[in-house]
Write a protein that holds these residues in place. Structure first.
Motif, PDB file in Angstrom:
ATOM      1  N   PRO A 141      12.003 -13.774   1.919  1.00 44.08           N
ATOM      2  CA  PRO A 141      10.980 -13.785   0.860  1.00 44.08           C
ATOM      3  C   PRO A 141       9.573 -13.868   1.424  1.00 44.08           C
ATOM      4  N   ILE A 142       8.658 -13.184   0.775  1.00 48.80           N
ATOM      5  CA  ILE A 142       7.252 -13.222   1.175  1.00 48.80           C
ATOM      6  C   ILE A 142       6.382 -13.605  -0.009  1.00 48.80           C
ATOM      7  N   LYS A 143       5.220 -14.178   0.299  1.00 50.57           N
ATOM      8  CA  LYS A 143       4.229 -14.545  -0.695  1.00 50.57           C
ATOM      9  C   LYS A 143       2.842 -14.234  -0.157  1.00 50.57           C
ATOM     10  N   ALA A 144       1.903 -14.012  -1.076  1.00 55.38           N
ATOM     11  CA  ALA A 144       0.516 -13.781  -0.690  1.00 55.38           C
ATOM     12  C   ALA A 144      -0.057 -15.033  -0.023  1.00 55.38           C
ATOM     13  N   SER A 145      -1.123 -14.838   0.740  1.00 54.47           N
ATOM     14  CA  SER A 145      -1.759 -15.907   1.503  1.00 54.47           C
ATOM     15  C   SER A 145      -2.246 -17.048   0.600  1.00 54.47           C
ATOM     16  N   PRO A 146      -2.175 -18.295   1.118  1.00 57.54           N
ATOM     17  CA  PRO A 146      -2.711 -19.439   0.371  1.00 57.54           C
ATOM     18  C   PRO A 146      -4.201 -19.681   0.605  1.00 57.54           C
ATOM     19  N   VAL A 147      -4.877 -18.810   1.336  1.00 56.64           N
ATOM     20  CA  VAL A 147      -6.296 -18.992   1.673  1.00 56.64           C
ATOM     21  C   VAL A 147      -7.133 -19.129   0.405  1.00 56.64           C
ATOM     22  N   THR A 148      -8.071 -20.090   0.420  1.00 54.71           N
ATOM     23  CA  THR A 148      -8.954 -20.294  -0.733  1.00 54.71           C
ATOM     24  C   THR A 148     -10.435 -20.186  -0.358  1.00 54.71           C
ATOM     25  N   ASP A 149     -10.740 -20.040   0.910  1.00 56.03           N
ATOM     26  CA  ASP A 149     -12.124 -19.976   1.381  1.00 56.03           C
ATOM     27  C   ASP A 149     -12.333 -18.631   2.075  1.00 56.03           C
ATOM     28  N   THR A 150     -13.274 -17.844   1.581  1.00 57.29           N
ATOM     29  CA  THR A 150     -13.498 -16.513   2.155  1.00 57.29           C
ATOM     30  C   THR A 150     -13.944 -16.582   3.610  1.00 57.29           C
ATOM     31  N   ARG A 151     -14.469 -17.730   4.036  1.00 51.77           N
ATOM     32  CA  ARG A 151     -14.927 -17.861   5.421  1.00 51.77           C
ATOM     33  C   ARG A 151     -13.760 -17.898   6.415  1.00 51.77           C
ATOM     34  N   SER A 152     -12.558 -18.083   5.908  1.00 52.02           N
ATOM     35  CA  SER A 152     -11.379 -18.025   6.781  1.00 52.02           C
ATOM     36  C   SER A 152     -10.507 -16.817   6.472  1.00 52.02           C
ATOM     37  N   ALA A 153     -11.049 -15.904   5.656  1.00 49.34           N
ATOM     38  CA  ALA A 153     -10.249 -14.768   5.185  1.00 49.34           C
ATOM     39  C   ALA A 153     -10.363 -13.564   6.113  1.00 49.34           C
ATOM     40  N   MET A 154      -9.329 -12.738   6.067  1.00 48.06           N
ATOM     41  CA  MET A 154      -9.302 -11.454   6.766  1.00 48.06           C
ATOM     42  C   MET A 154      -9.105 -10.377   5.707  1.00 48.06           C
ATOM     43  N   VAL A 155     -10.028  -9.433   5.628  1.00 51.51           N
ATOM     44  CA  VAL A 155     -10.026  -8.425   4.564  1.00 51.51           C
ATOM     45  C   VAL A 155     -10.129  -7.035   5.181  1.00 51.51           C
ATOM     46  N   GLU A 156      -9.241  -6.154   4.760  1.00 55.23           N
ATOM     47  CA  GLU A 156      -9.260  -4.778   5.254  1.00 55.23           C
ATOM     48  C   GLU A 156      -9.854  -3.856   4.197  1.00 55.23           C
ATOM     49  N   MET A 157     -10.538  -2.813   4.668  1.00 55.34           N
ATOM     50  CA  MET A 157     -11.029  -1.769   3.774  1.00 55.34           C
ATOM     51  C   MET A 157     -10.620  -0.419   4.309  1.00 55.34           C
ATOM     52  N   GLY A 158     -10.044   0.391   3.464  1.00 57.89           N
ATOM     53  CA  GLY A 158      -9.659   1.739   3.845  1.00 57.89           C
ATOM     54  C   GLY A 158     -10.813   2.707   3.705  1.00 57.89           C
ATOM     55  N   TRP A 159     -10.798   3.732   4.555  1.00 60.30           N
ATOM     56  CA  TRP A 159     -11.853   4.740   4.548  1.00 60.30           C
ATOM     57  C   TRP A 159     -11.328   6.012   3.891  1.00 60.30           C
ATOM     58  N   SER A 160     -12.184   6.665   3.113  1.00 61.35           N
ATOM     59  CA  SER A 160     -11.817   7.933   2.483  1.00 61.35           C
ATOM     60  C   SER A 160     -13.005   8.870   2.531  1.00 61.35           C
ATOM     61  N   ASN A 161     -12.736  10.158   2.811  1.00 58.54           N
ATOM     62  CA  ASN A 161     -13.834  11.121   2.827  1.00 58.54           C
ATOM     63  C   ASN A 161     -14.294  11.503   1.428  1.00 58.54           C
ATOM     64  N   ARG A 162     -13.624  10.955   0.397  1.00 55.99           N
ATOM     65  CA  ARG A 162     -14.036  11.218  -0.981  1.00 55.99           C
ATOM     66  C   ARG A 162     -15.035  10.195  -1.509  1.00 55.99           C
ATOM     67  N   VAL A 163     -15.357   9.193  -0.706  1.00 52.13           N
ATOM     68  CA  VAL A 163     -16.291   8.146  -1.121  1.00 52.13           C
ATOM     69  C   VAL A 163     -17.710   8.546  -0.736  1.00 52.13           C
ATOM     70  N   PRO A 164     -18.676   8.411  -1.648  1.00 54.65           N
ATOM     71  CA  PRO A 164     -20.059   8.793  -1.329  1.00 54.65           C
ATOM     72  C   PRO A 164     -20.581   8.067  -0.091  1.00 54.65           C
ATOM     73  N   LYS A 165     -21.466   8.747   0.612  1.00 53.47           N
ATOM     74  CA  LYS A 165     -22.053   8.203   1.836  1.00 53.47           C
ATOM     75  C   LYS A 165     -22.709   6.858   1.553  1.00 53.47           C
ATOM     76  N   GLY A 166     -22.430   5.907   2.411  1.00 53.20           N
ATOM     77  CA  GLY A 166     -23.054   4.593   2.300  1.00 53.20           C
ATOM     78  C   GLY A 166     -22.218   3.555   1.593  1.00 53.20           C
ATOM     79  N   VAL A 167     -21.237   3.978   0.793  1.00 57.41           N
ATOM     80  CA  VAL A 167     -20.442   3.013   0.026  1.00 57.41           C
ATOM     81  C   VAL A 167     -19.571   2.165   0.946  1.00 57.41           C
ATOM     82  N   PHE A 168     -18.932   2.806   1.930  1.00 56.60           N
ATOM     83  CA  PHE A 168     -18.071   2.055   2.856  1.00 56.60           C
ATOM     84  C   PHE A 168     -18.887   0.968   3.556  1.00 56.60           C
TER      85      PHE A 168
END
Length: 262
Positions: A141-168
């Protein structure tokens, strides 16, 4: 969940396992990309078509009344139950002989994700979920992270060529202002699986397709992550924004990235 869904799920796990073996046998050696460039950073390999064809044929033989949609061939069959496959998610990694890629197969009942399988054979990992029965990684079994403080968080963002310049750049800057650590790994499906199991605390992609997320939506729901209303926002028929997050930082990410979770 109905016996019909469970029967389909068990059959699909076996089919995806065979598809994973096929993909591994076709994986290029490490090095420069062995693929065709469809558009900027949008790659196509021979394995994409072969894996999708295998899954389509096997699903169609067992469940001819079901709909089927793939990244390469589009929506080839219609039905209330719809299978949605990304045959190789993370093709840019696959094409260079890297390990971070997967086969993603989701099952929708109308507009409701009811089952999902994400198989990453080069990593030795299989994520699965059936609605109402929890989410698992390699049977545990898996569960989402219990992190509550963004200062200890790890966040990924995907890149797409359909996104206007500068948004990423703008969104990554917002992640940095929260004190979170940004990442980008080249596979949206695996990033969402990482949110589901707590390896990541959030994932954002401004334009992503149904085949990238159909399996992950079921897995995220069962793992307790919070997810933006991708299907309601147009994801059933075209590209849409998706934010998935650990519940403890979901509101902070939503506000900073200007993506609603309601």
């Amino acid at each position: 969940m109905s016996d019909a869904i469970l029967c389909r799920f068990e059959a699909a796990r076996s089919i995806v396992g065979d598809a994973a073996d096929l993909a591994m046998s076709m994986r290029p050696p490490s090095g420069g990309p062995a693929a065709t460039l469809k558009s900027a950073q949008d790659w196509l390999t021979e394995a994409d078509g072969a894996v999708e064809a295998l899954i389509s044929a096997r699903i169609g033989a067992l469940f001819p009344e079901d709909g089927f949609q793939g990244e390469e061939e589009g929506r080839t069959r219609t039905g209330r139950l719809r299978w949605v496959v990304d045959p190789i998610d993370g093709t840019s990694n696959f094409a260079r002989g890297r390990n971070r890629w997967c086969i993603s197969l989701g099952l929708l009942d109308g507009d409701l994700p009811v089952a999902g399988i994400i198989h990453a054979p080069a990593l030795g990992e299989v994520y699965t979920a059936v609605r109402g029965r929890g989410a698992v990684l390699n049977g545990r079994p898996i569960k989402a992270s219990p992190v509550t403080d963004t200062r200890s968080a790890m966040v990924e963002m995907g890149w797409s060529n359909r996104v206007p310049k500068g948004v990423f750049e703008e969104k990554v800057a917002a992640i940095l202002r929260l004190g979170a650590m940004p990442r980008s790994g080249g596979s949206g499906a695996l990033a969402l699986a990482d949110v589901a199991c707590g390896r990541l605390d959030g994932y954002l992609e401004m334009v992503i397709n149904l085949w990238d997320v159909a399996a992950a939506l079921a897995i995220l729901e069962e793992a307790g992550a919070r997810v933006s209303p991708f299907l309601r926002d147009g994801g059933l028929e075209g590209g849409a924004t998706l934010l998935a997050a650990a519940p403890g930082i979901a509101d902070d990410l939503s506000a900073a990235l200007a993506v609603s979770l309601d």
